[in-house]
Design a protein around this motif. Structure first.
Motif: not given
Length: 99
Positions: A26-32, A73-74, A81-83
Motif C-alpha cells: 500500500l505504501e508504494t502507491l503513494k508515489a503515483i 487505475q492504469v 501492487f495488485v500483482e
C-alpha cells in the motif's frame, strides 16, 4: 474532488508477514503522481452497531477529479501492487465518492 476508499480483508488475519507485506505494498502507491492525498490505516477502536470494523486495512485516496483516479487505475505502480499483493486478501470493497 474524487475520493477512492478501499477496504481489504486479509486471507490470513493472524499472519504478521502478510500484514507487513500488504502494508508495504500500500505504501508504494503513494508515489503515483495523480494522488493528491493518501491515508492508509487499520480499523479505529470505535465500536458501535453501525461501524463495520471487520476489515484489516483501508486506503483512502484523494484525487482532483475522476480523471486523476483513472490515471491511478492504469498506473504501473498500481498494477504491480495488485500483482504482488492480490494473493494476500480474500476480499476488497471500494467506495468511490465525488465530493
Amino acid at each position: 474532488m474524487f475520493v477512492h476508499n478501499v477496504f481489504f480483508w486479509l486471507k490470513d488475519k493472524e499472519n504478521e508477514e502478510s500484514r507487513k507485506a500488504l502494508a508495504a505494498g500500500l505504501e508504494t502507491l503513494k508515489a503515483i503522481e495523480s494522488i493528491v492525498s493518501v491515508y492508509i490505516g487499520t480499523p479505529a477502536s470505535t465500536r458501535r452497531p453501525v461501524i463495520d470494523a471487520s476489515y484489516d486495512f483501508a486506503e483512502i485516496m484523494i484525487f482532483d477529479d475522476e480523471a486523476g483516479h483513472d490515471v491511478y487505475q492504469v498506473h504501473p505502480l498500481h498494477k504491480k501492487f495488485v500483482e504482488d499483493c492480490a494473493h494476500l486478501w480474500e476480499k476488497v470493497v471500494i467506495y468511490d465518492v465525488e465530493a
